[in-house]
Scaffold this motif. Structure first.
Motif, mmCIF file in Angstrom:
data_model
loop_
_atom_site.group_PDB
_atom_site.id
_atom_site.type_symbol
_atom_site.label_atom_id
_atom_site.label_comp_id
_atom_site.label_asym_id
_atom_site.label_seq_id
_atom_site.Cartn_x
_atom_site.Cartn_y
_atom_site.Cartn_z
ATOM 1 N N GLU A 377 0.812 -1.215 0.000
ATOM 2 C CA GLU A 377 0.000 0.000 0.000
ATOM 3 C C GLU A 377 0.847 1.267 0.000
ATOM 4 O O GLU A 377 0.334 2.360 -0.232
ATOM 5 C CB GLU A 377 -0.917 0.002 1.225
ATOM 6 N N LEU A 378 2.135 1.120 0.270
ATOM 7 C CA LEU A 378 3.017 2.285 0.317
ATOM 8 C C LEU A 378 3.536 2.669 -1.073
ATOM 9 O O LEU A 378 4.218 3.685 -1.212
ATOM 10 C CB LEU A 378 4.205 2.009 1.240
ATOM 11 N N TYR A 379 3.189 1.856 -2.072
ATOM 12 C CA TYR A 379 3.665 2.093 -3.432
ATOM 13 C C TYR A 379 2.487 2.323 -4.383
ATOM 14 O O TYR A 379 1.391 1.798 -4.178
ATOM 15 C CB TYR A 379 4.474 0.893 -3.934
ATOM 16 N N GLU A 380 2.748 3.115 -5.409
ATOM 17 C CA GLU A 380 1.801 3.289 -6.513
ATOM 18 C C GLU A 380 2.142 2.225 -7.555
ATOM 19 O O GLU A 380 3.278 2.138 -8.014
ATOM 20 C CB GLU A 380 1.953 4.693 -7.103
ATOM 21 N N TRP A 381 1.148 1.399 -7.935
ATOM 22 C CA TRP A 381 1.387 0.295 -8.861
ATOM 23 C C TRP A 381 0.813 0.618 -10.240
ATOM 24 O O TRP A 381 -0.358 0.980 -10.368
ATOM 25 C CB TRP A 381 0.776 -0.993 -8.319
ATOM 26 N N THR A 382 1.647 0.482 -11.278
ATOM 27 C CA THR A 382 1.242 0.781 -12.653
ATOM 28 C C THR A 382 1.609 -0.392 -13.557
ATOM 29 O O THR A 382 2.777 -0.799 -13.610
ATOM 30 C CB THR A 382 1.947 2.057 -13.165
ATOM 31 N N LYS A 383 0.619 -0.914 -14.247
ATOM 32 C CA LYS A 383 0.865 -2.042 -15.134
ATOM 33 C C LYS A 383 1.649 -1.583 -16.358
ATOM 34 O O LYS A 383 1.363 -0.538 -16.958
ATOM 35 C CB LYS A 383 -0.457 -2.679 -15.559
ATOM 36 N N VAL A 384 2.656 -2.356 -16.755
ATOM 37 C CA VAL A 384 3.507 -2.011 -17.892
ATOM 38 C C VAL A 384 2.777 -2.336 -19.197
ATOM 39 O O VAL A 384 2.183 -3.404 -19.346
ATOM 40 C CB VAL A 384 4.837 -2.790 -17.834
ATOM 41 N N ASP A 385 2.827 -1.396 -20.103
ATOM 42 C CA ASP A 385 2.292 -1.596 -21.450
ATOM 43 C C ASP A 385 3.475 -1.930 -22.355
ATOM 44 O O ASP A 385 4.223 -1.041 -22.769
ATOM 45 C CB ASP A 385 1.565 -0.344 -21.921
ATOM 46 N N ILE A 386 3.660 -3.214 -22.685
ATOM 47 C CA ILE A 386 4.858 -3.592 -23.435
ATOM 48 C C ILE A 386 4.760 -3.209 -24.919
ATOM 49 O O ILE A 386 5.736 -3.353 -25.655
ATOM 50 C CB ILE A 386 5.153 -5.098 -23.305
ATOM 51 N N THR A 387 3.591 -2.707 -25.345
ATOM 52 C CA THR A 387 3.508 -2.200 -26.727
ATOM 53 C C THR A 387 4.114 -0.805 -26.822
ATOM 54 O O THR A 387 4.350 -0.308 -27.925
ATOM 55 C CB THR A 387 2.048 -2.158 -27.206
ATOM 56 N N ASP A 388 4.349 -0.189 -25.654
ATOM 57 C CA ASP A 388 4.996 1.121 -25.597
ATOM 58 C C ASP A 388 6.502 0.886 -25.490
ATOM 59 O O ASP A 388 6.988 0.382 -24.462
ATOM 60 C CB ASP A 388 4.465 1.896 -24.381
ATOM 61 N N GLU A 389 7.251 1.243 -26.523
ATOM 62 C CA GLU A 389 8.682 0.969 -26.552
ATOM 63 C C GLU A 389 9.427 1.658 -25.417
ATOM 64 O O GLU A 389 10.419 1.131 -24.901
ATOM 65 C CB GLU A 389 9.273 1.380 -27.902
ATOM 66 N N ALA A 390 8.955 2.836 -25.003
ATOM 67 C CA ALA A 390 9.621 3.556 -23.907
ATOM 68 C C ALA A 390 9.478 2.776 -22.595
ATOM 69 O O ALA A 390 10.433 2.662 -21.815
ATOM 70 C CB ALA A 390 9.032 4.960 -23.761
ATOM 71 N N GLN A 391 8.278 2.236 -22.354
ATOM 72 C CA GLN A 391 8.071 1.446 -21.137
ATOM 73 C C GLN A 391 8.859 0.141 -21.197
ATOM 74 O O GLN A 391 9.427 -0.308 -20.191
ATOM 75 C CB GLN A 391 6.586 1.151 -20.942
ATOM 76 N N LYS A 392 8.904 -0.455 -22.362
ATOM 77 C CA LYS A 392 9.656 -1.695 -22.524
ATOM 78 C C LYS A 392 11.144 -1.475 -22.265
ATOM 79 O O LYS A 392 11.806 -2.279 -21.597
ATOM 80 C CB LYS A 392 9.427 -2.246 -23.935
#
Length: 417
Positions: A377-392
């Motif tokens: 709960e102390l962290y913000e969780w964001t699912k990775v979009d692997i179609t986004d090259e920057a996130q990958k």
């Protein structure tokens, strides 16, 4: 009339009031020859506490029961007692940790210890739940104590007295070194407390349990002696059908319910193969390990998540920040079969930033992890979009411990595998 505490000398709940009395300069006399199950069943005792529970404090103004209430009463007999803290917020924190000791630590110890002592029926599932709950509480406490000697402020408070007495019940009876070594700051805190002069005067020398008590077996009912005089023997009753007693639960444990993640469709990604590749790659990491990861990765069977600590402004001390990450990874051990993670401590000067990357089985952060690991709960969780090259690319950089990371130095990088 002196204050009289009705209890046996070894009762950890009675110790709270006696230690508080030492710090407060209050005289409390412990009743002599108190016998549990006898003394607390007398009409005189039941008049003070109809439930017959121990301890009870007898005062000139009437009786007080419930151990924390008794400890508070004793401490309040001294004006402006530092045991309550030096400000309103400290007073609130003292109450907070007293409640924590009563609702998180004490039940966990009791449900672990009492069935093994035969006080209540033993069930393996109950014990497993108690241990998990207790480890969660001690993990939280361990994090709080990373840079603190006392729970609140810079001296002993009533919170320390209450918590230490509850921990004493565990340390002395069932929490072996093997169990407590996972919580080094709790260990250091406990031994510091019990060696304070006022604690030691009441508790004496405290020794840690060397082994976990075995589960108590049910004793067979004693056979009735035959009457010597057959003539006087009462008419025999018809024999009762023999009852076959089920085996004790510790001898024939029930199968554990399957983790929901084990029921997911098979994945083409073998997590252990990836962990092995990560550990064994010493050179050309980007070309071997990172490429291998993306070749193995199964977006239908697994999901990737970024996590960002919500309270980075608190991370002003480097070793405390790194200990915070270490404690988090320790508590994540329950999902080792289903996860891989990287945690980065970023920055060359405070406040330091905590960022992480996690690979989880399934398409969501596992619910049992969210429920059991309070740090989540102390962290913000964001699912990775692997179609986004920057996130990958960000995923690759975090796995690789790339430095600088997003333009900043890496203070530390830890891996969960």
């Amino acid at each position: 009339m002196a204050l009289v505490l009705h209890s046996g000398p070894g009762n950890k709940n009675a110790l709270k009031a006696l230690i508080a009395a030492e710090y407060s300069g209050v005289k409390v006399e412990l009743t002599k020859n108190f016998e549990m199950g006898v003394s607390n069943k007398t009409p005189e005792f039941l008049k003070m506490n109809p439930l017959g529970k121990v301890p009870v404090l007898e005062t000139p103004d009437g009786a007080v029961f419930e151990s924390n209430a008794i400890a508070r009463y004793v401490a309040r007999l001294k004006d402006d007692n530092p045991l309550f803290g030096s400000s309103r917020i400290e007073q609130a924190h003292v109450e907070q940790w007293m409640d924590f000791a009563a609702t998180e630590v004490d039940p966990g110890v009791a449900w672990y210890l009492y069935p093994r002592r035969g006080y209540i029926p033993y069930a393996q599932t109950t014990e497993e739940t108690a241990i998990a709950s207790l480890k969660r509480a001690l993990g939280s406490l361990n994090t709080h104590l990373t840079s603190k000697t006392f729970l609140v402020g810079h001296s002993v408070t009533l919170a320390d007295i209450v918590l230490t007495c509850n921990l004493y019940h565990g340390f002395a009876n069932i929490l072996t070194k093997k169990f407590t070594s996972d919580f080094p700051h709790v260990e250091r805190y406990f031994w510091t407390m019990v060696n304070q002069p006022n604690f030691k005067k009441i508790m004496g020398d405290v020794k840690q349990a060397e082994s976990v008590p075995p589960v108590q077996k049910k004793a067979a009912p004693p056979k009735e002696a035959k009457a010597k005089d057959a003539k006087k023997e009462a008419p025999k009753e018809a024999p009762k059908p023999k009852v076959i007693e089920a085996p004790a639960e510790d001898e024939a444990p029930k199968p554990k319910p399957k983790n929901p993640l084990d029921l997911l469709p098979p994945s083409t990604m073998v997590l252990d193969d990836w962990k092995r590749l990560y550990s064994n790659t010493k050179t050309n990491f980007r070309e071997v390990a990172i490429k291998g990861f993306w070749d193995m990765y199964d977006p239908e069977g697994y999901s990737l998540w970024f996590c960002d600590y919500k309270y980075n402004e608190e991370n002003t001390v480097s070793f405390v920040t790194m200990n915070k990450v270490g404690g988090f990874l320790q508590r994540m051990d329950l999902c080792r079969k289903y996860a891989f993670g990287k945690m980065l401590v970023i920055g060359s000067e405070p406040p330091f930033k905590l960022k992480g990357l996690w690979l989880f089985r399934g398409q969501e952060v596992p619910k049992f992890v969210m429920d059991e690991v309070y740090d989540m709960e102390l962290y913000e969780w964001t699912k990775v979009d692997i179609t986004d090259e920057a996130q990958k690319e960000r995923v690759s950089a975090m796995i690789e411990d790339q430095e600088p990371f997003e333009g900043e130095a890496l203070l530390d990088a830890k891996c969960f595998k």
